[in-house]
Motif scaffolding. Structure first.
Motif, PDB file in Angstrom:
ATOM      1  N   GLU A 198       0.934  -1.286   0.051  1.00  0.00           N
ATOM      2  CA  GLU A 198       0.039  -0.147  -0.030  1.00  0.00           C
ATOM      3  C   GLU A 198       0.897   1.344   0.104  1.00  0.00           C
ATOM      4  O   GLU A 198       0.448   2.361  -0.667  1.00  0.00           O
ATOM      5  CB  GLU A 198      -1.031   0.007   1.033  1.00  0.00           C
ATOM      6  CG  GLU A 198      -2.106  -0.793   1.287  1.00  0.00           C
ATOM      7  CD  GLU A 198      -1.288  -2.395   1.788  1.00  0.00           C
ATOM      8  OE1 GLU A 198      -0.540  -2.162   2.351  1.00  0.00           O
ATOM      9  OE2 GLU A 198      -2.145  -3.389   1.557  1.00  0.00           O
ATOM     10  N   PHE A 199       2.014   1.291   0.507  1.00  0.00           N
ATOM     11  CA  PHE A 199       2.908   2.404   0.976  1.00  0.00           C
ATOM     12  C   PHE A 199       3.981   2.637  -0.107  1.00  0.00           C
ATOM     13  O   PHE A 199       4.722   1.631  -0.288  1.00  0.00           O
ATOM     14  CB  PHE A 199       3.499   2.346   2.258  1.00  0.00           C
ATOM     15  CG  PHE A 199       2.135   2.999   3.030  1.00  0.00           C
ATOM     16  CD1 PHE A 199       1.869   4.387   3.470  1.00  0.00           C
ATOM     17  CD2 PHE A 199       1.689   2.198   4.099  1.00  0.00           C
ATOM     18  CE1 PHE A 199       0.952   4.863   4.306  1.00  0.00           C
ATOM     19  CE2 PHE A 199       0.557   2.346   4.963  1.00  0.00           C
ATOM     20  CZ  PHE A 199       0.500   3.898   5.285  1.00  0.00           C
ATOM     21  N   TYR A 226      -0.357   6.460  -0.808  1.00  0.00           N
ATOM     22  CA  TYR A 226      -0.950   5.371   0.004  1.00  0.00           C
ATOM     23  C   TYR A 226      -2.084   4.867  -1.115  1.00  0.00           C
ATOM     24  O   TYR A 226      -2.779   5.524  -1.754  1.00  0.00           O
ATOM     25  CB  TYR A 226      -1.632   5.722   1.171  1.00  0.00           C
ATOM     26  CG  TYR A 226      -2.409   4.439   1.942  1.00  0.00           C
ATOM     27  CD1 TYR A 226      -1.868   3.675   2.407  1.00  0.00           C
ATOM     28  CD2 TYR A 226      -3.782   4.504   1.503  1.00  0.00           C
ATOM     29  CE1 TYR A 226      -2.562   2.450   3.036  1.00  0.00           C
ATOM     30  CE2 TYR A 226      -4.633   3.595   2.204  1.00  0.00           C
ATOM     31  CZ  TYR A 226      -4.032   2.585   2.990  1.00  0.00           C
ATOM     32  OH  TYR A 226      -4.547   1.623   3.367  1.00  0.00           O
TER      33      TYR A 226
END
Length: 267
Positions: A198-199, A226
């Motif tokens: 996600e990051f 994100y």
């Protein structure tokens, strides 16, 4: 010049860690990593409208016969004078070939009333300023894996500044308008690194001008991203844009910098 070189050095220090991570990935995966064409889709498009909480500092002379004026505006000052603004970044890739563009439009109005003038009484002055900048670059992805990528870019930035002044005294209004524009050659790097599914983080740095249009210009952006879904993500970070243009009586030597917040759509 010393101020600009100092900032450029810090911007380079910001992007070097990402390039070092990419180099570490190459060393760990062996010589086949550079020729890996299956790690990401053959086609990719990303469009990011963003908000830029920026101040403005430097000096400017929008009229040929006028002296240069020092500028020192906070974000609240800019917001007070703002009539319209738009910021957009677009990125397209086909295999290892990439295209990057960044568009900026700002329209401001400043007004002031001066009273007690001899013969005419009060005078009202208004200055409308429109700034448009477009950076267009093509390039090649020199490193690409599922976790990291590095793009080398080259292209140009087009600047257009239009200023219109209005002076109203004793029931009469006078207008004066001038505009000037130029083109800067640009080179740059775009680095991406994914920490988790996600990051991720992304850094861009562009350097140009070199006396062709402006004396020197640079811009840099660093964001933390994100992923909200497969097609959408949010980005927050910091952006800096600096240019020093002095030609034909016009001066635009300014720096804009501040936090950015964007929403990306990709496929």
């Amino acid at each position: 010049m010393m101020r600009k070189l100092t900032y450029s050095r810090w911007l380079l220090l910001g992007i070097l860690p990402l390039a070092s991570l990419a180099h570490a990935q190459v060393s760990a995966q062996g010589p086949d990593a550079m020729s890996d064409s299956t790690t990401s889709p053959h086609y990719a498009v990303q469009i990011t409208p963003y908000a830029w909480i920026t101040g403005l500092s430097g000096e400017s002379s929008p009229f040929k016969r006028a002296p240069s004026l020092d500028i020192e505006k906070s974000f609240s000052d800019v917001l007070h004078d703002l009539r319209a603004a738009a910021f957009l970044n677009a990125w397209v890739r086909r295999d290892r070939y990439v295209f990057n563009s960044d568009l900026l439009y700002v329209n401001t109005r400043e007004s002031e009333v001066i009273g007690g003038l001899p013969l005419v009484g009060a005078a009202e002055g208004t200055v409308d300023t429109r700034l448009f900048m477009a950076t267009l670059q093509g390039g090649y992805r020199i490193y690409d894996t599922e976790q990291a990528s590095l793009d080398a870019l080259a292209g140009f930035s087009f600047w257009d500044i239009r200023t219109r002044a209005h002076l109203s005294t004793a029931g009469r209004t006078r207008h004066h308008q001038e505009s000037f524009n130029w083109v800067d050659p640009m080179i740059g790097l775009r680095a991406f690194y994914r920490f988790t599914p996600e990051f991720s983080t992304q850094a861009q740095i562009h350097l140009g001008g070199f006396g062709v249009g402006s004396r020197l210009s640079y811009q840099a952006t660093l964001t933390l991203n994100y992923d909200l879904s497969e097609n959408f993500s949010i980005a927050a970070g910091y952006k800096m844009l600096d240019v020093d243009y002095r030609r034909s009586g016009h001066v635009f030597d300014t720096r804009m910098s501040g936090p950015v917040l964007g929403l990306s759509w990709r496929y």
